[in-house]
Design a protein around this motif. Structure first.
Motif, PDB file in Angstrom:
ATOM      1  N   LEU A   1      72.233  -3.773  45.572  1.00 65.08           N
ATOM      2  CA  LEU A   1      71.277  -3.220  44.603  1.00 65.08           C
ATOM      3  C   LEU A   1      69.995  -4.054  44.562  1.00 65.08           C
ATOM      4  CD1 LEU A   1      73.657  -2.376  41.616  1.00 65.08           C
ATOM      5  CD2 LEU A   1      72.485  -0.721  43.087  1.00 65.08           C
ATOM      6  N   LEU A   2      70.141  -5.371  44.553  1.00 64.43           N
ATOM      7  CA  LEU A   2      68.968  -6.240  44.509  1.00 64.43           C
ATOM      8  C   LEU A   2      68.178  -6.182  45.809  1.00 64.43           C
ATOM      9  CD1 LEU A   2      70.459  -9.306  42.623  1.00 64.43           C
ATOM     10  CD2 LEU A   2      68.879  -7.576  41.732  1.00 64.43           C
ATOM     11  N   THR A   3      68.865  -6.101  46.931  1.00 60.08           N
ATOM     12  CA  THR A   3      68.177  -5.976  48.217  1.00 60.08           C
ATOM     13  C   THR A   3      67.400  -4.672  48.268  1.00 60.08           C
ATOM     14  OG1 THR A   3      69.851  -7.334  49.304  1.00 60.08           O
ATOM     15  CG2 THR A   3      68.482  -5.956  50.729  1.00 60.08           C
ATOM     16  N   ALA A   4      67.967  -3.611  47.730  1.00 60.50           N
ATOM     17  CA  ALA A   4      67.260  -2.329  47.702  1.00 60.50           C
ATOM     18  C   ALA A   4      65.934  -2.470  46.960  1.00 60.50           C
ATOM     19  CB  ALA A   4      68.134  -1.247  47.056  1.00 60.50           C
ATOM     20  N   VAL A   5      65.938  -3.142  45.806  1.00 60.82           N
ATOM     21  CA  VAL A   5      64.698  -3.359  45.049  1.00 60.82           C
ATOM     22  C   VAL A   5      63.709  -4.148  45.902  1.00 60.82           C
ATOM     23  CG1 VAL A   5      63.690  -4.549  43.044  1.00 60.82           C
ATOM     24  CG2 VAL A   5      65.817  -3.254  42.799  1.00 60.82           C
ATOM     25  N   ASP A   6      64.202  -5.213  46.546  1.00 58.29           N
ATOM     26  CA  ASP A   6      63.352  -6.062  47.370  1.00 58.29           C
ATOM     27  C   ASP A   6      62.725  -5.289  48.524  1.00 58.29           C
ATOM     28  OD1 ASP A   6      62.286  -8.683  47.760  1.00 58.29           O
ATOM     29  OD2 ASP A   6      63.691  -8.985  49.418  1.00 58.29           O
ATOM     30  N   GLU A   7      63.414  -4.260  49.002  1.00 57.98           N
ATOM     31  CA  GLU A   7      62.929  -3.455  50.130  1.00 57.98           C
ATOM     32  C   GLU A   7      62.110  -2.244  49.683  1.00 57.98           C
ATOM     33  OE1 GLU A   7      63.137  -4.109  53.297  1.00 57.98           O
ATOM     34  OE2 GLU A   7      64.552  -5.794  53.286  1.00 57.98           O
TER      35      GLU A   7
END
Length: 194
Positions: A124-130
């Motif tokens: 979920l956090l990686t999705a935000v970062d991307e």
């Protein structure tokens, strides 16, 4: 990134998740902590229209989908995280841990599920970062058997939920649940004594 993270429930169906981004999501997931470094997780990645349709058919009721499901079904990527309790029981039976009896009662909580949840949060956090949106949602208990059958999931793996991932769509709006407001730190933190 943490403050920007929210559950996205509508996706742009014309913008697939790039392969390198998908691989980063998965690479970050396996960086999650796991008890005894058991790593008893697995991830079912569903990208094609046929795979995603099969997932939705297995996990939802027949009939016309409601607005929530219609928007969620637009996600170009679904990742189903699974936990494997046996991997933890086996790992803790090894000599350095010494629980050779594999007694499940030694575990105060099911860390196999907790660890799969942590891996999900990293996605979920990686999705935000991307620059993507994502939502973690549950697989109904009465639909797990159909999910297993549809994708050949071995019996020792249990789904802990599903992540829908993609670029946010125009119809994404805030959940009505947010009207409840976020509980403050002073409501949930107990310092030194409950």
């Amino acid at each position: 990134m943490v403050r920007r993270r929210r559950m996205v429930r509508d996706y742009d169906p014309d913008r697939p998740v790039p392969a390198d981004v998908r691989e980063r999501l998965l690479a970050h997931a396996i960086r999650a902590p796991s008890a005894g470094f058991s790593q008893g997780w697995a991830f079912l990645v569903l990208e094609t229209a046929e795979e995603r349709d099969r997932f939705w058919s297995a996990t939802t009721d027949a009939g016309a989908p409601d607005g929530w499901l219609t928007r969620m079904r637009r996600a170009p990527l679904l990742v189903v995280p699974f936990s494997n309790k046996q991997a933890y029981l086996d790992r803790y039976a090894e000599p350095d841990k010494g629980w050779a009896d594999r007694d499940e009662s030694r575990w105060p909580v099911p860390y196999w599920d907790v660890d799969a949840g942590m891996a999900s949060l990293l996605m979920l956090l990686t999705a935000v970062d991307e620059g993507l949106g994502a939502c973690f949602f549950g697989v109904p208990g009465d639909k797990v058997a159909a999910l297993r059958a549809s994708f050949g999931v071995p019996g020792e793996y249990r789904p802990v939920g599903c992540l829908s991932i993609g670029y946010p769509g125009d119809g994404d709006r805030r959940s009505p649940s947010l009207r409840r407001g976020r509980r403050g730190v002073d409501e949930v933190v107990h310092r030194g004594r409950w």
